[in-house]
Design a protein around this motif. Structure first.
Motif, PDB file in Angstrom:
ATOM      1  N   ARG A  27       7.828   6.498  -3.361  1.00 39.96           N
ATOM      2  CA  ARG A  27       9.411   6.101  -3.691  1.00 39.96           C
ATOM      3  C   ARG A  27      10.258   7.840  -2.882  1.00 39.96           C
ATOM      4  O   ARG A  27      11.242   7.433  -3.440  1.00 39.96           O
ATOM      5  CB  ARG A  27       9.876   6.194  -4.964  1.00 39.96           C
ATOM      6  CG  ARG A  27       9.264   4.088  -5.146  1.00 39.96           C
ATOM      7  CD  ARG A  27       9.148   4.955  -6.951  1.00 39.96           C
ATOM      8  NE  ARG A  27       8.694   3.257  -6.826  1.00 39.96           N
ATOM      9  CZ  ARG A  27       8.120   2.854  -8.961  1.00 39.96           C
ATOM     10  NH1 ARG A  27       9.137   3.274  -9.672  1.00 39.96           N
ATOM     11  NH2 ARG A  27       7.704   1.254  -8.412  1.00 39.96           N
ATOM     12  N   ARG A  28       9.102   8.619  -3.144  1.00 40.04           N
ATOM     13  CA  ARG A  28       9.661  10.352  -2.641  1.00 40.04           C
ATOM     14  C   ARG A  28       8.733  11.064  -1.656  1.00 40.04           C
ATOM     15  O   ARG A  28       8.716  12.236  -2.422  1.00 40.04           O
ATOM     16  CB  ARG A  28      10.606  10.766  -3.930  1.00 40.04           C
ATOM     17  CG  ARG A  28       8.446  10.955  -5.281  1.00 40.04           C
ATOM     18  CD  ARG A  28       9.497  11.909  -6.517  1.00 40.04           C
ATOM     19  NE  ARG A  28       8.379  11.677  -6.891  1.00 40.04           N
ATOM     20  CZ  ARG A  28       7.585  10.789  -8.400  1.00 40.04           C
ATOM     21  NH1 ARG A  28       7.793   9.492  -8.310  1.00 40.04           N
ATOM     22  NH2 ARG A  28       6.041  10.957  -8.924  1.00 40.04           N
ATOM     23  N   ALA A  29       8.334  10.399  -0.906  1.00 42.01           N
ATOM     24  CA  ALA A  29       7.717  11.384  -0.006  1.00 42.01           C
ATOM     25  C   ALA A  29       8.251  10.667   1.539  1.00 42.01           C
ATOM     26  O   ALA A  29       8.707   9.284   2.023  1.00 42.01           O
ATOM     27  CB  ALA A  29       6.577  10.315   0.129  1.00 42.01           C
ATOM     28  N   ALA A  30       7.876  11.867   2.591  1.00 46.10           N
ATOM     29  CA  ALA A  30       8.181  11.349   4.029  1.00 46.10           C
ATOM     30  C   ALA A  30       7.201  10.565   4.504  1.00 46.10           C
ATOM     31  O   ALA A  30       7.291   9.402   5.095  1.00 46.10           O
ATOM     32  CB  ALA A  30       7.895  12.875   4.608  1.00 46.10           C
ATOM     33  N   ALA A  31       6.007  10.451   3.394  1.00 46.04           N
ATOM     34  CA  ALA A  31       4.994   9.430   3.861  1.00 46.04           C
ATOM     35  C   ALA A  31       3.659   9.724   3.532  1.00 46.04           C
ATOM     36  O   ALA A  31       3.403  10.982   2.382  1.00 46.04           O
ATOM     37  CB  ALA A  31       4.764   9.359   5.698  1.00 46.04           C
ATOM     38  N   VAL A  32       2.930   8.515   3.155  1.00 45.00           N
ATOM     39  CA  VAL A  32       1.769   8.729   2.312  1.00 45.00           C
ATOM     40  C   VAL A  32       0.695   8.680   3.182  1.00 45.00           C
ATOM     41  O   VAL A  32       0.413   7.551   4.150  1.00 45.00           O
ATOM     42  CB  VAL A  32       1.400   7.834   1.104  1.00 45.00           C
ATOM     43  CG1 VAL A  32       0.613   7.907   0.295  1.00 45.00           C
ATOM     44  CG2 VAL A  32       2.670   7.776   0.109  1.00 45.00           C
ATOM     45  N   VAL A  33      -0.234   9.629   3.200  1.00 50.79           N
ATOM     46  CA  VAL A  33      -1.669   9.593   4.208  1.00 50.79           C
ATOM     47  C   VAL A  33      -2.704   9.717   3.087  1.00 50.79           C
ATOM     48  O   VAL A  33      -2.862  10.171   1.999  1.00 50.79           O
ATOM     49  CB  VAL A  33      -1.711  11.276   4.922  1.00 50.79           C
ATOM     50  CG1 VAL A  33      -2.923  10.808   5.466  1.00 50.79           C
ATOM     51  CG2 VAL A  33      -0.357  11.191   5.546  1.00 50.79           C
ATOM     52  N   THR A  34      -3.874   8.150   3.615  1.00 47.02           N
ATOM     53  CA  THR A  34      -5.060   8.050   3.156  1.00 47.02           C
ATOM     54  C   THR A  34      -6.085   7.726   3.236  1.00 47.02           C
ATOM     55  O   THR A  34      -5.496   8.245   4.546  1.00 47.02           O
ATOM     56  CB  THR A  34      -4.832   6.821   2.149  1.00 47.02           C
ATOM     57  OG1 THR A  34      -5.585   6.773   0.925  1.00 47.02           O
ATOM     58  CG2 THR A  34      -4.581   5.198   2.750  1.00 47.02           C
TER      59      THR A  34
END
Length: 299
Positions: free
Chosen positions: A100-107
């Protein structure tokens, strides 16, 4: 406010691949890198030990996981600003909240051991299905993960699911100064359609002929906004997931769109995105496209 790039780590090799990719991505876009590890133990057991100087094994393990990932990121690019956090929650809930508060999420594409690996796979699928930010699942060969091909592949589908993905892909291609292959698959009709007075010849040729025009319409705005991106239009006959998996073999990143609806009317992850997350030979970015609210949501 500029949002950070978030990467989830779990101590696995795949998690470290994700941290490597996220470090390079943060440096490319001038973003802060936020390294997080989710631990349910922190929620249920952590407070018991607040009176003791001894660090419990589970806490020490969590600290080691984020610490090693942060040190690896600093060595990879000392110029990237890094923060770390241990979140007292399960990985799926924690990363969905981070989105919700990220430019993107990486996993990463899998975790530690066969059981954890299955769990991390479910986390990746859940993020790709529900996250409000773009989700990048780092997978594929070292050559592809390191961006050695100089090429991004964009799957162009319906406008309802592709607009945000197109913008994302063009921004990535411009930042990397690489070529962009915009790919749209088309299929011959399974059954011969009834004759139409305005269509002459083989109906399959109509589907083939209209595909370039659909690509032109989809890419027009992004090409005007990013005139220096070298764009190749690719049309191919066949199932979209087969076509895109083939092109992923020589790509640095595969970008796909995913429609979203407001909760609780979640849309399932499509066949193309599901196949890419499981089998692509390069990292996969799934970019959410907000759909119109479900009619019942307004009641």
């Amino acid at each position: 406010m500029t949002l950070p790039l978030v990467v989830g780590v779990d101590g696995s090799e795949a998690g470290l691949w994700a941290a490597d990719w996220a470090t390079d991505e943060a440096a490319l876009h001038g973003l802060e890198l936020r390294i997080v590890h989710a631990s349910l133990w922190e929620r249920y057991e952590g407070p018991v030990f607040t009176h003791s100087d001894e660090v419990p094994a589970e806490r020490a393990l969590a600290q080691d996981i984020v610490g090693r990932a942060a040190e690896r990121a600093r060595q990879r690019n000392p110029g990237v600003k890094i923060t770390v956090d241990i979140i007292p929650d399960d990985a799926e809930a924690a990363l969905l909240r981070e989105a919700r508060r990220a430019a993107a999420v990486v996993t990463g594409c899998r975790g530690r051991g066969p059981i954890t690996g299955a769990l991390l796979g479910s986390v990746s699928r859940s993020l790709a299905t529900h996250a409000s930010s773009p989700v990048v699942v780092v997978r594929g060969t070292l050559h592809n993960r390191q961006g050695a091909n100089g090429r991004i592949v964009l799957g162009v589908g319906d406008a309802a699911s592709s607009t945000a993905a197109i913008r994302f892909a063009f921004r990535e291609a411009e930042a990397r100064r690489c070529a962009l292959d915009a790919v749209r698959a088309w299929r011959r009709p399974a059954h011969k359609p009834p004759a139409h007075p305005l269509l002459a010849g083989d109906a399959a040729h109509h589907y083939e002929d209209q595909t370039p025009a659909l690509l032109d319409d989809a890419l027009r705005d992004a090409e005007q906004e990013h005139p220096h991106v070298l764009t190749h239009r690719v049309t191919a006959e066949g199932p979209a997931h087969h076509v895109l998996l083939t092109y992923s073999a020589t790509a640095d990143l595969l970008v796909l769109g995913a429609p979203r609806r407001h909760p609780p009317f979640a849309l399932p992850l499509g066949r193309v995105a599901h196949a890419a997350l499981q089998h692509a030979d390069c990292p996969v970015a799934v970019v959410p496209q907000r759909a119109a609210p479900h009619p019942e949501a307004a009641q």
